[in-house]
Design a protein around this motif. Structure first.
Motif, PDB file in Angstrom:
ATOM      1  N   ARG A 232       0.931  -1.368  -0.400  1.00  0.00           N
ATOM      2  CA  ARG A 232      -0.107  -0.599   0.128  1.00  0.00           C
ATOM      3  C   ARG A 232       0.883   1.082   0.667  1.00  0.00           C
ATOM      4  N   THR A 233       0.562   2.313  -1.003  1.00  0.00           N
ATOM      5  CA  THR A 233       1.230   3.344  -1.028  1.00  0.00           C
ATOM      6  C   THR A 233       0.292   4.737  -0.177  1.00  0.00           C
ATOM      7  N   VAL A 234       1.129   5.213   0.520  1.00  0.00           N
ATOM      8  CA  VAL A 234       0.028   6.927   0.826  1.00  0.00           C
ATOM      9  C   VAL A 234       0.898   8.274   0.539  1.00  0.00           C
ATOM     10  N   THR A 235      -0.081   8.548  -0.781  1.00  0.00           N
ATOM     11  CA  THR A 235       0.323  10.265  -0.683  1.00  0.00           C
ATOM     12  C   THR A 235       0.014  11.693   0.202  1.00  0.00           C
ATOM     13  N   THR A 236       1.127  11.901   0.829  1.00  0.00           N
ATOM     14  CA  THR A 236       1.096  13.132   1.265  1.00  0.00           C
ATOM     15  C   THR A 236       0.597  14.921  -0.126  1.00  0.00           C
ATOM     16  N   LEU A 237      -0.422  15.206   0.599  1.00  0.00           N
ATOM     17  CA  LEU A 237      -0.602  16.880  -0.779  1.00  0.00           C
ATOM     18  C   LEU A 237       1.173  17.521  -0.627  1.00  0.00           C
ATOM     19  N   ASP A 238       1.458  17.242   0.235  1.00  0.00           N
ATOM     20  CA  ASP A 238       3.707  17.810   0.000  1.00  0.00           C
ATOM     21  C   ASP A 238       3.806  17.110  -1.183  1.00  0.00           C
ATOM     22  N   GLU A 239       4.177  15.941  -1.289  1.00  0.00           N
ATOM     23  CA  GLU A 239       4.374  14.761  -2.243  1.00  0.00           C
ATOM     24  C   GLU A 239       3.634  15.579  -3.074  1.00  0.00           C
ATOM     25  N   ALA A 240       2.910  15.203  -3.305  1.00  0.00           N
ATOM     26  CA  ALA A 240       2.390  15.450  -4.602  1.00  0.00           C
ATOM     27  C   ALA A 240       2.712  16.780  -5.564  1.00  0.00           C
ATOM     28  N   ARG A 241       2.983  17.508  -4.666  1.00  0.00           N
ATOM     29  CA  ARG A 241       3.062  19.107  -5.403  1.00  0.00           C
ATOM     30  C   ARG A 241       4.629  18.268  -5.541  1.00  0.00           C
ATOM     31  N   ASN A 242       5.059  18.422  -5.192  1.00  0.00           N
ATOM     32  CA  ASN A 242       6.709  17.808  -5.219  1.00  0.00           C
ATOM     33  C   ASN A 242       6.460  17.193  -7.038  1.00  0.00           C
ATOM     34  N   ILE A 243       6.145  15.930  -6.663  1.00  0.00           N
ATOM     35  CA  ILE A 243       5.982  15.610  -8.508  1.00  0.00           C
ATOM     36  C   ILE A 243       4.992  16.454  -9.460  1.00  0.00           C
ATOM     37  N   ALA A 244       4.133  17.534  -8.502  1.00  0.00           N
ATOM     38  CA  ALA A 244       3.639  18.242  -9.885  1.00  0.00           C
ATOM     39  C   ALA A 244       4.847  19.358  -9.807  1.00  0.00           C
ATOM     40  N   ALA A 245       5.799  19.551  -9.506  1.00  0.00           N
ATOM     41  CA  ALA A 245       6.863  20.444  -9.723  1.00  0.00           C
ATOM     42  C   ALA A 245       7.839  19.569 -10.359  1.00  0.00           C
ATOM     43  N   MET A 246       8.282  18.538 -10.566  1.00  0.00           N
ATOM     44  CA  MET A 246       9.022  17.449 -11.134  1.00  0.00           C
ATOM     45  C   MET A 246       7.936  17.600 -12.219  1.00  0.00           C
ATOM     46  N   VAL A 247       6.908  17.369 -12.761  1.00  0.00           N
ATOM     47  CA  VAL A 247       6.398  17.275 -14.050  1.00  0.00           C
ATOM     48  C   VAL A 247       6.397  18.134 -14.572  1.00  0.00           C
ATOM     49  N   ALA A 248       6.504  19.766 -13.848  1.00  0.00           N
ATOM     50  CA  ALA A 248       5.316  21.030 -14.535  1.00  0.00           C
ATOM     51  C   ALA A 248       6.893  21.799 -15.454  1.00  0.00           C
TER      52      ALA A 248
END
Ligand SMILES: Cc1cc2nc3c(=O)[nH]c(=O)nc-3n(C[C@H](O)[C@H](O)[C@H](O)COP(=O)(O)OP(=O)(O)OC[C@H]3O[C@@H](n4cnc5c(N)ncnc54)[C@H](O)[C@@H]3O)c2cc1C
Length: 277
Positions: A249-265
């Motif tokens: 199972r994985t858990v994604t926090t909002l901060d992690e999602a924002r980091n991913i968004a910055a990565m793919v931006a």
């Protein structure tokens, strides 16, 4: 339920396309059936549920609600196959909770469809949703009853939800992109594009309800982007096999999602779509 009664899935040529996809054919797990239907529609052959032989004249008595909906749509399911399409009717993720239904925010419990209790795997078994909702409703009630809160936690400013009319076009765009880019068949490029779009909506909309939808969509898309394998309802055409190392199972926090968004931006969009913000 109709498939359980012997109704078959056919395409516009009358072929039972599930026979070639799984030994269980129409009774294969939900994600396999959904992909089968999705592929037939994408190939232009269409997909239909054919109960004309399995139920025929008994249809109205056995499934009165479905029958009434079909008749209202101008179709007699006793004699005609029903056109179908995959639709999300549950998801395995949600707000992470412990076995009392407690979230990470003191004073906020979550249960039912909105929660991620760990009760489901990569897919759902029929009727587990209602069972989970009943079990966690009781656990949450017991927990609240036994632990009166002195001071409730408070979400960060700007995250407090309230009902308000949604700008219809942008909400429709968000929904369409969730279906087309974060739906039955996913890939890294489409997920990255969805992440960029949801980030723009989140940052630019003045509507708090739409922003909450965009935030939720962003976390779902970022989580799907980072799971580079296929497992149950999460199917990546660029990683079509299960990866045993990711069997957890994985858990994604909002901060992690924002980091991913910055990565793919900064990744260049692969193609233009009509579902942008
Ligand atoms: C077509 C379909 C068939 C299904 N079949 C089965 C089945 O056979 N067996 C099974 O176990 N499960 C089934 N499920 C799943 C099951 O129905 C859901 O998991 C279950 O209903 C979840 O209950 P819930 O109370 O958590 O959420 P919901 O039933 O979604 O209730 C949430 C409520 O919150 C309200 N709400 C939303 N936002 C706000 C807001 N901002 N303010 C106030 N209210 C708000 C909504 O209007 C809604 O009434 C099915 C789901 C679908 C869609």
């Amino acid at each position: 339920a109709l498939r359980g009664e012997g109704a078959t899935l056919i395409n516009g040529r009358g072929e039972r396309f599930m026979l070639a996809r799984d030994p269980l054919a129409e009774l294969a797990p939900r994600d396999i059936v959904a992909r089968g239907v999705f592929d037939e529609i994408a190939a232009g052959r269409g997909a239909f549920l054919d109960a004309t032989k399995a139920l025929g004249a008994k249809f109205a008595a056995r499934f009165p609600t479905v029958y009434a909906s079909c008749i209202a749509a101008g179709l007699d399911p006793a004699t005609q196959p029903i056109p179908i399409a995959p639709a999300a009717h549950y998801h395995m993720g949600g707000i992470a909770v412990d076995h009392h239904g407690r979230t990470s925010l003191k004073g906020l419990w979550a249960g039912g469809e909105v929660s991620s209790t760990g009760a489901h795997g990569a897919n759902r078994l029929a009727s587990n949703s209602l069972l989970e909702a009943v079990v966690y409703a009781a656990r949450i009630a017991d927990d609240i009853n036994g632990n009166p809160l002195a001071v409730a936690g408070r979400p960060r400013d700007g995250m407090i939800s309230r009902n308000s009319a949604m700008p219809p076009l942008r909400e429709a765009n968000l929904r369409a992109m969730m279906s087309s880019h974060v739906g039955v068949v996913r890939d890294g490029d489409d997920l990255a594009e969805a992440i960029r779009t949801f980030t723009v909506i989140e940052q630019t909309t003045g509507n708090i309800a739409l922003r909450n939808m965009a935030t939720t969509a962003l976390i779902v898309a970022a989580s799907a982007w980072s799971r580079c394998e296929s497992r149950g309802a999460h199917y990546r055409s660029d990683y079509p096999a299960e990866d045993p190392a990711q069997r957890h199972r994985t858990v994604t926090t909002l901060d992690e999602a924002r980091n991913i968004a910055a990565m793919v931006a900064d990744t260049a969009p692969r193609k233009r779509t009509s579902t942008g913000a």
